[in-house]
Structure formats: structure tokens, C-alpha cells
Design an enzyme around this catalytic site. Structure first.
Site, PDB file in Angstrom:
ATOM      1  N   MET A  61       0.858  -1.185   0.000  1.00  0.00           N
ATOM      2  CA  MET A  61       0.000   0.000   0.000  1.00  0.00           C
ATOM      3  C   MET A  61       0.894   1.235   0.000  1.00  0.00           C
ATOM      4  SD  MET A  61      -2.604  -1.257   2.979  1.00  0.00           S
ATOM      5  CE  MET A  61      -1.265  -1.365   4.177  1.00  0.00           C
ATOM      6  N   ASP A  62       0.860   1.999  -1.056  1.00  0.00           N
ATOM      7  CA  ASP A  62       1.773   3.131  -1.172  1.00  0.00           C
ATOM      8  C   ASP A  62       1.004   4.384  -1.586  1.00  0.00           C
ATOM      9  OD1 ASP A  62       4.185   4.384  -1.035  1.00  0.00           O
ATOM     10  OD2 ASP A  62       4.953   3.644  -2.943  1.00  0.00           O
ATOM     11  N   GLY A  63       1.351   5.508  -0.991  1.00  0.00           N
ATOM     12  CA  GLY A  63       0.783   6.778  -1.427  1.00  0.00           C
ATOM     13  C   GLY A  63      -0.107   7.489  -0.429  1.00  0.00           C
ATOM     14  N   ARG A 108       1.186  -3.255  -6.267  1.00  0.00           N
ATOM     15  CA  ARG A 108       1.754  -2.063  -5.633  1.00  0.00           C
ATOM     16  C   ARG A 108       1.148  -0.823  -6.281  1.00  0.00           C
ATOM     17  NH1 ARG A 108       7.530  -0.466  -3.226  1.00  0.00           N
ATOM     18  NH2 ARG A 108       6.963   1.677  -2.681  1.00  0.00           N
ATOM     19  N   THR A 109       0.788   0.127  -5.440  1.00  0.00           N
ATOM     20  CA  THR A 109       0.139   1.343  -5.925  1.00  0.00           C
ATOM     21  C   THR A 109       1.105   2.525  -5.971  1.00  0.00           C
ATOM     22  OG1 THR A 109      -0.585   1.890  -3.682  1.00  0.00           O
ATOM     23  CG2 THR A 109      -2.090   0.577  -5.032  1.00  0.00           C
TER      24      THR A 109
END
EC number: 2.5.1.-
Length: 287
Positions: A60-62, A233-234
Site C-alpha cells: 500500500m503506497d501513497g 503495488r500502488t
């Protein structure tokens, strides 16, 4: 990565409905799905279950960028991401995915601002220690495991993690593995040390050491399906960031440009169905 959500949202009209021919009838408006994911259909769409998709992992990225873009606090960004984990968890359950691994907190995340880290520890305890959430996950048949070095956490958080694992260990539904204070390198290192100690004590010989034995010493020995089939992956970043380095050897990778809190149900469906087009050769020729 850094957010975590357990409670599932109430049912809506945007849902997957299983049919007798092993397909889901997905009714939703897909117009809002980002164009870079090549989804532009509107209305009813028949989505076939990807074969062989047993284990899904997600980075979870961002969250912080999302919060900054909207003039919100980092805390609000993490809570928003937690809501989207609920969506992905529900989808994986409906699709019959066996394992969902969530990279919630890495060993490198301790360098973040103290205020942010303290908030995340409190958020973990709030969610994991919630009796309501524990009852819900037990009722829904989900099993929860935590991987990573938990010894550094507060006593109250360690106890909450242990209770969640104990209460859900016999559940046969979706197995949710939460990587918390986790490092892929450290996982390999601790497995190596464990085997070395067993050899030193005479419990093993060097000849006994093979890939199967090594995998039993990794944190992911808690599941039969220890190697993810698909990693999502974001935020447009294209790296694995010290996550499950041994286990990702043959994993298919999916990179979404959206920030994690911006991910919608249709975006996750696009990611999951992308697995259908992959040709997994495991180093050999196409069969």
C-alpha cells in the site's frame, strides 16, 4: 504502505455475484476507473475468475501524498487507506483467494516522524484490539496471522496481536497475513540463523538443508501458500521495497499509478483479473 483496516463496509450495489459457471457477474459503473488501467466499460461486465490465483500480496503506497494533495493530515491518509484494504479483503474473499498478505509496516518505517509512527501504533492497537472487529472476523471465518519482529512493540499491542491470531487460527476462510515491522532481508537472515543453530545443536545436518526446509523457517511458514501469485503495488512506484524477497521469486507484479487511498473496487478487480493474461514459466518454456 502503513495503513490497516479490518471492518468490512456494508453491502452495496457494486458487488460481485457468483454464478454456477465459476464466473462473477460484476455490476458497477466503471467509468471512474483510471484510463491507464485500460478499463472503460460501463454497465454489466462478466468477469471470469483467474485460475491459480491463491495468494495475493499488496504494498500500500501513497497515503502521505494522497493526504498532501487533498490538504489533509497524514493520519487521515492512513485511515483512508485502511478503508480501501476493507474493499480488497472483501474482494479476495468473494473470489476464493486463499491468502492476502498486507505490507502494513516495514522495519524502515521507524525513521518516519515520531508523531506519525506513534499514531500508527495507536491505530494498530485500536483496530487489532477491538472486540467488535475480532468478533466480526471470527464470525466471517477469516484467519489472521502477523509476520515480522513483534518484540519491539508495546506489551498491549503484542497481546492484542496474539489474541487475534489465537481467536482466528482455526478459521478456514481467507487467511489475512499482516506484515508489521517486517523486512524481507531480516526474514531470510533469521531463517538462516535458526537453521545454523539447529545444525550446531545436532538437530540438522548440512545435507538436510534444502529449499523446502529453508521455507519452513521463514515467517510465511504460517500458510500453505507461502509464495504470492500476484503482488499489487500502488502509486506508480515499481519496486518491491524489501518485501518478501525470497517468496516473490516467481510472483507476477502489478503496478497501479493510483495512490492507495484512491483505489476503487474496479481498480482492484482490474489488478486481480490481470493475472489471467500472465504466462508463468518458472524459468522454463511455455507449456
Amino acid at each position: 504502505m502503513l495503513s490497516l483496516g479490518f471492518s468490512l463496509p456494508p453491502p452495496s450495489d457494486n458487488k460481485l455475484i457468483i454464478t454456477n459457471n465459476n464466473q462473477y457477474n460484476y455490476r458497477t459503473n466503471l467509468a471512474n476507473v483510471c484510463s491507464n488501467n485500460n478499463v472503460n466499460a460501463v454497465g454489466d461486465q462478466l468477469v471470469t475468475l483467474p485460475e491459480g490465483l491463491k495468494h495475493v500480496a499488496v504494498i500500500m503506497d501513497g497515503h502521505r501524498r494522497w493526504a498532501k494533495n487533498k490538504g489533509l493530515t497524514v493520519k487521515q491518509g492512513h485511515r483512508a487507506g485502511g478503508e480501501k484494504i476493507q474493499v480488497l479483503t472483501r474482494l479476495c474473499s468473494q473470489w476464493g483467494v486463499k491468502v492476502l498478505t498486507i505490507f502494513a509496516f516495514s522495519t524502515e518505517n521507524w525513521v518516519r516522524l515520531e508523531e506519525e509512527v506513534d499514531f500508527l501504533m495507536k491505530l494498530f492497537l485500536e483496530l487489532i484490539g477491538s472486540q467488535e472487529i475480532l468478533d466480526e472476523w471470527t464470525r466471517d471465518g477469516r484467519r489472521v496471522s502477523f509476520i515480522g519482529d513483534k518484540s519491539i512493540f508495546s506489551k498491549s499491542l503484542q497481546e492484542a496481536l496474539a489474541v487475534m491470531e489465537e481467536r482466528t487460527k482455526f478459521n478456514s476462510g481467507l487467511h489475512v497475513i499482516i506484515a508489521i515491522n517486517y523486512s524481507g532481508r531480516q526474514d531470510i537472515l533469521q531463517a538462516t540463523k535458526s537453521i545454523a543453530i539447529k545444525v550446531k545443536n545436532g538437530d540438522l545436518t548440512v545435507k538436510d538443508i534444502d529449499q523446502s526446509l529453508f521455507e519452513q523457517e521463514l515467517d510465511t511458514h504460517c500458510t500453505e501458500f507461502s509464495e504470492p501469485d500476484l503482488l499489487i503495488r500502488t502509486s506508480g512506484e515499481k519496486r518491491v521495497s524489501n518485501f518478501m524477497l525470497w517468496q516473490l521469486a516467481y510472483t507476477e507484479l502489478y503496478f497501479a499509478n493510483k495512490l492507495f487511498p484512491d483505489m476503487e473496487e474496479a481498480d482492484f478487480i482490474e489488478a486481480l483479473t490481470s493475472f489471467k493474461s500472465r504466462q508463468r514459466r518458472y524459468g522454463g518454456k511455455k507449456i
